[in-house]
Design a protein around this motif. Structure first.
Motif, PDB file in Angstrom:
ATOM      1  N   SER A  43       1.003  -1.460  -0.009  1.00 58.43           N
ATOM      2  CA  SER A  43       0.004   0.011   0.196  1.00 58.43           C
ATOM      3  C   SER A  43       0.784   1.273  -0.074  1.00 58.43           C
ATOM      4  CB  SER A  43      -0.913  -0.197   1.323  1.00 58.43           C
ATOM      5  OG  SER A  43      -0.202   0.158   2.505  1.00 58.43           O
ATOM      6  N   GLN A  44       0.383   2.423  -0.408  1.00 58.60           N
ATOM      7  CA  GLN A  44       1.021   3.749  -0.240  1.00 58.60           C
ATOM      8  C   GLN A  44       1.344   3.971   1.158  1.00 58.60           C
ATOM      9  OE1 GLN A  44      -1.207   6.914  -1.772  1.00 58.60           O
ATOM     10  NE2 GLN A  44       0.718   8.402  -1.953  1.00 58.60           N
ATOM     11  N   ALA A  45       0.140   3.755   1.875  1.00 60.19           N
ATOM     12  CA  ALA A  45       0.554   4.055   3.313  1.00 60.19           C
ATOM     13  C   ALA A  45       1.858   3.360   4.181  1.00 60.19           C
ATOM     14  CB  ALA A  45      -0.632   3.747   4.210  1.00 60.19           C
ATOM     15  N   SER A  46       1.723   2.030   3.591  1.00 63.01           N
ATOM     16  CA  SER A  46       3.162   1.416   4.125  1.00 63.01           C
ATOM     17  C   SER A  46       4.537   1.901   3.347  1.00 63.01           C
ATOM     18  CB  SER A  46       2.948  -0.281   3.919  1.00 63.01           C
ATOM     19  OG  SER A  46       2.807  -0.587   2.669  1.00 63.01           O
ATOM     20  N   ALA A  47       4.461   2.073   2.188  1.00 62.86           N
ATOM     21  CA  ALA A  47       5.605   2.856   1.604  1.00 62.86           C
ATOM     22  C   ALA A  47       5.964   4.168   2.172  1.00 62.86           C
ATOM     23  CB  ALA A  47       5.382   2.832  -0.022  1.00 62.86           C
ATOM     24  N   LYS A  48       5.060   4.913   2.276  1.00 57.87           N
ATOM     25  CA  LYS A  48       5.296   6.325   2.770  1.00 57.87           C
ATOM     26  C   LYS A  48       5.634   5.959   4.480  1.00 57.87           C
ATOM     27  CE  LYS A  48       3.430  10.779   3.570  1.00 57.87           C
ATOM     28  NZ  LYS A  48       4.535  11.447   3.191  1.00 57.87           N
ATOM     29  N   PHE A  49       5.266   5.096   5.252  1.00 59.03           N
ATOM     30  CA  PHE A  49       5.620   5.079   6.563  1.00 59.03           C
ATOM     31  C   PHE A  49       7.209   4.578   6.592  1.00 59.03           C
ATOM     32  CE2 PHE A  49       6.413   2.220  10.268  1.00 59.03           C
ATOM     33  CZ  PHE A  49       6.132   3.137  11.225  1.00 59.03           C
ATOM     34  N   ALA A  50       7.581   3.442   5.659  1.00 57.34           N
ATOM     35  CA  ALA A  50       8.826   2.992   5.666  1.00 57.34           C
ATOM     36  C   ALA A  50       9.897   4.084   5.025  1.00 57.34           C
ATOM     37  CB  ALA A  50       8.885   2.006   4.786  1.00 57.34           C
ATOM     38  N   GLY A  51       9.352   4.860   4.071  1.00 57.39           N
ATOM     39  CA  GLY A  51      10.069   5.894   3.560  1.00 57.39           C
ATOM     40  C   GLY A  51      10.452   7.215   4.665  1.00 57.39           C
ATOM     41  N   GLU A  52       9.576   7.326   5.539  1.00 56.51           N
ATOM     42  CA  GLU A  52       9.682   8.327   6.625  1.00 56.51           C
ATOM     43  C   GLU A  52      10.479   7.920   7.660  1.00 56.51           C
ATOM     44  OE1 GLU A  52       8.450  11.348   6.619  1.00 56.51           O
ATOM     45  OE2 GLU A  52       7.410  11.285   4.711  1.00 56.51           O
ATOM     46  N   GLU A  53      10.712   6.574   7.786  1.00 54.21           N
ATOM     47  CA  GLU A  53      11.508   6.010   8.939  1.00 54.21           C
ATOM     48  C   GLU A  53      13.006   6.054   8.357  1.00 54.21           C
ATOM     49  OE1 GLU A  53      10.669   3.720  11.693  1.00 54.21           O
ATOM     50  OE2 GLU A  53       9.162   4.993  12.079  1.00 54.21           O
ATOM     51  N   ALA A  54      13.175   5.852   7.079  1.00 59.28           N
ATOM     52  CA  ALA A  54      14.486   5.886   6.565  1.00 59.28           C
ATOM     53  C   ALA A  54      14.846   7.329   6.406  1.00 59.28           C
ATOM     54  CB  ALA A  54      14.130   5.186   4.942  1.00 59.28           C
ATOM     55  N   LEU A  55      14.008   8.401   5.939  1.00 62.82           N
ATOM     56  CA  LEU A  55      14.544   9.761   5.846  1.00 62.82           C
ATOM     57  C   LEU A  55      14.942  10.220   7.472  1.00 62.82           C
ATOM     58  CD1 LEU A  55      14.544  12.566   4.698  1.00 62.82           C
ATOM     59  CD2 LEU A  55      11.942  12.524   5.321  1.00 62.82           C
ATOM     60  N   ALA A  56      14.188   9.750   8.463  1.00 62.87           N
ATOM     61  CA  ALA A  56      14.684  10.070   9.739  1.00 62.87           C
ATOM     62  C   ALA A  56      16.135   9.520  10.090  1.00 62.87           C
ATOM     63  CB  ALA A  56      13.662   9.639  10.921  1.00 62.87           C
ATOM     64  N   ARG A  57      16.285   8.331   9.956  1.00 61.51           N
ATOM     65  CA  ARG A  57      17.571   7.808  10.099  1.00 61.51           C
ATOM     66  C   ARG A  57      18.645   8.413   9.233  1.00 61.51           C
ATOM     67  NH1 ARG A  57      14.564   3.047   9.560  1.00 61.51           N
ATOM     68  NH2 ARG A  57      15.278   2.577   7.636  1.00 61.51           N
ATOM     69  N   PHE A  58      18.174   8.790   7.804  1.00 65.84           N
ATOM     70  CA  PHE A  58      19.211   9.448   6.931  1.00 65.84           C
ATOM     71  C   PHE A  58      19.361  10.950   7.578  1.00 65.84           C
ATOM     72  CE2 PHE A  58      19.667  12.775   3.401  1.00 65.84           C
ATOM     73  CZ  PHE A  58      20.691  12.080   2.795  1.00 65.84           C
ATOM     74  N   LEU A  59      18.417  11.611   8.028  1.00 67.38           N
ATOM     75  CA  LEU A  59      18.909  12.890   8.746  1.00 67.38           C
ATOM     76  C   LEU A  59      19.677  12.824   9.675  1.00 67.38           C
ATOM     77  CD1 LEU A  59      15.422  14.622   7.951  1.00 67.38           C
ATOM     78  CD2 LEU A  59      17.452  15.227   6.493  1.00 67.38           C
ATOM     79  N   GLU A  60      19.503  11.885  10.672  1.00 72.38           N
ATOM     80  CA  GLU A  60      20.403  11.581  11.660  1.00 72.38           C
ATOM     81  C   GLU A  60      21.942  11.695  11.201  1.00 72.38           C
ATOM     82  OE1 GLU A  60      19.162   8.415  14.237  1.00 72.38           O
ATOM     83  OE2 GLU A  60      16.979   9.214  14.644  1.00 72.38           O
ATOM     84  N   GLN A  61      21.919  10.552  10.235  1.00 69.39           N
ATOM     85  CA  GLN A  61      23.270  10.412   9.946  1.00 69.39           C
ATOM     86  C   GLN A  61      24.149  11.739   9.126  1.00 69.39           C
ATOM     87  OE1 GLN A  61      25.165   7.600  10.601  1.00 69.39           O
ATOM     88  NE2 GLN A  61      23.487   6.935  11.657  1.00 69.39           N
ATOM     89  N   VAL A  62      23.170  12.441   8.562  1.00 68.33           N
ATOM     90  CA  VAL A  62      23.541  13.633   7.887  1.00 68.33           C
ATOM     91  C   VAL A  62      24.237  14.528   9.169  1.00 68.33           C
ATOM     92  CG1 VAL A  62      23.192  15.608   6.552  1.00 68.33           C
ATOM     93  CG2 VAL A  62      22.419  13.382   5.678  1.00 68.33           C
ATOM     94  N   ALA A  63      23.453  14.904   9.869  1.00 64.20           N
ATOM     95  CA  ALA A  63      23.762  15.549  11.365  1.00 64.20           C
ATOM     96  C   ALA A  63      25.025  15.213  11.708  1.00 64.20           C
ATOM     97  CB  ALA A  63      22.466  15.635  12.325  1.00 64.20           C
ATOM     98  N   LYS A  64      25.129  13.688  11.915  1.00 63.59           N
ATOM     99  CA  LYS A  64      26.184  13.312  12.655  1.00 63.59           C
ATOM    100  C   LYS A  64      27.538  13.805  11.870  1.00 63.59           C
ATOM    101  CE  LYS A  64      24.560   9.359  15.236  1.00 63.59           C
ATOM    102  NZ  LYS A  64      24.502   7.839  15.364  1.00 63.59           N
ATOM    103  N   GLU A  65      27.449  13.683  10.399  1.00 68.45           N
ATOM    104  CA  GLU A  65      28.671  13.982   9.783  1.00 68.45           C
ATOM    105  C   GLU A  65      28.729  15.440   9.749  1.00 68.45           C
ATOM    106  OE1 GLU A  65      30.864  12.352   7.353  1.00 68.45           O
ATOM    107  OE2 GLU A  65      30.158  10.619   8.472  1.00 68.45           O
ATOM    108  N   GLU A  66      27.992  16.152   9.664  1.00 70.45           N
ATOM    109  CA  GLU A  66      28.114  17.475   9.827  1.00 70.45           C
ATOM    110  C   GLU A  66      28.795  18.159  11.168  1.00 70.45           C
ATOM    111  OE1 GLU A  66      24.604  19.335   8.817  1.00 70.45           O
ATOM    112  OE2 GLU A  66      24.661  19.048   6.560  1.00 70.45           O
ATOM    113  N   ARG A  67      28.662  17.344  12.274  1.00 72.94           N
ATOM    114  CA  ARG A  67      28.967  17.891  13.568  1.00 72.94           C
ATOM    115  C   ARG A  67      30.583  17.431  13.539  1.00 72.94           C
ATOM    116  NH1 ARG A  67      23.919  16.131  15.585  1.00 72.94           N
ATOM    117  NH2 ARG A  67      24.685  14.052  15.840  1.00 72.94           N
ATOM    118  N   ARG A  68      31.004  16.342  12.709  1.00 70.70           N
ATOM    119  CA  ARG A  68      32.362  15.850  12.732  1.00 70.70           C
ATOM    120  C   ARG A  68      33.376  16.916  12.145  1.00 70.70           C
ATOM    121  NH1 ARG A  68      32.345   9.722  10.541  1.00 70.70           N
ATOM    122  NH2 ARG A  68      30.509   9.155  12.264  1.00 70.70           N
ATOM    123  N   LYS A  69      32.509  17.720  10.957  1.00 71.81           N
ATOM    124  CA  LYS A  69      33.464  18.668  10.322  1.00 71.81           C
ATOM    125  C   LYS A  69      33.938  20.075  11.390  1.00 71.81           C
ATOM    126  CE  LYS A  69      31.111  17.761   6.096  1.00 71.81           C
ATOM    127  NZ  LYS A  69      30.257  18.432   4.962  1.00 71.81           N
TER     128      LYS A  69
END
Length: 69
Positions: A43-69
């Motif tokens: 379903s679209q809902a399950s795809a959106k949910f999984a995508g939003e979870e991945a987006l949150a993890r992605f943004l966490e990792q990007v923020a960690k990388e930016e703090r290292r600089k």
């Protein structure tokens, strides 16, 4: 700095049954240069949910990388 409004999740019906839905991570400001997403959702809902979870993890990792600089 990476911000959530710059990144978003797009869901697509691929037409491939029985699990046609996929999500892709996109960036508004400029193309990302890589395709980041997954498919095989019932379903679209399950795809959106999984995508939003991945987006949150992605943004966490990007923020960690930016703090290292």
């Amino acid at each position: 700095m990476a911000t959530k409004p710059d990144y978003y999740i797009e869901t697509t019906d691929t037409g491939v049954r029985p699990h046609p839905w996929r999500w892709d991570l996109r960036r508004r400001s400029q193309p990302m240069g890589v395709r980041f997403g997954a498919g095989g959702y019932q379903s679209q809902a399950s795809a959106k949910f999984a995508g939003e979870e991945a987006l949150a993890r992605f943004l966490e990792q990007v923020a960690k990388e930016e703090r290292r600089k």
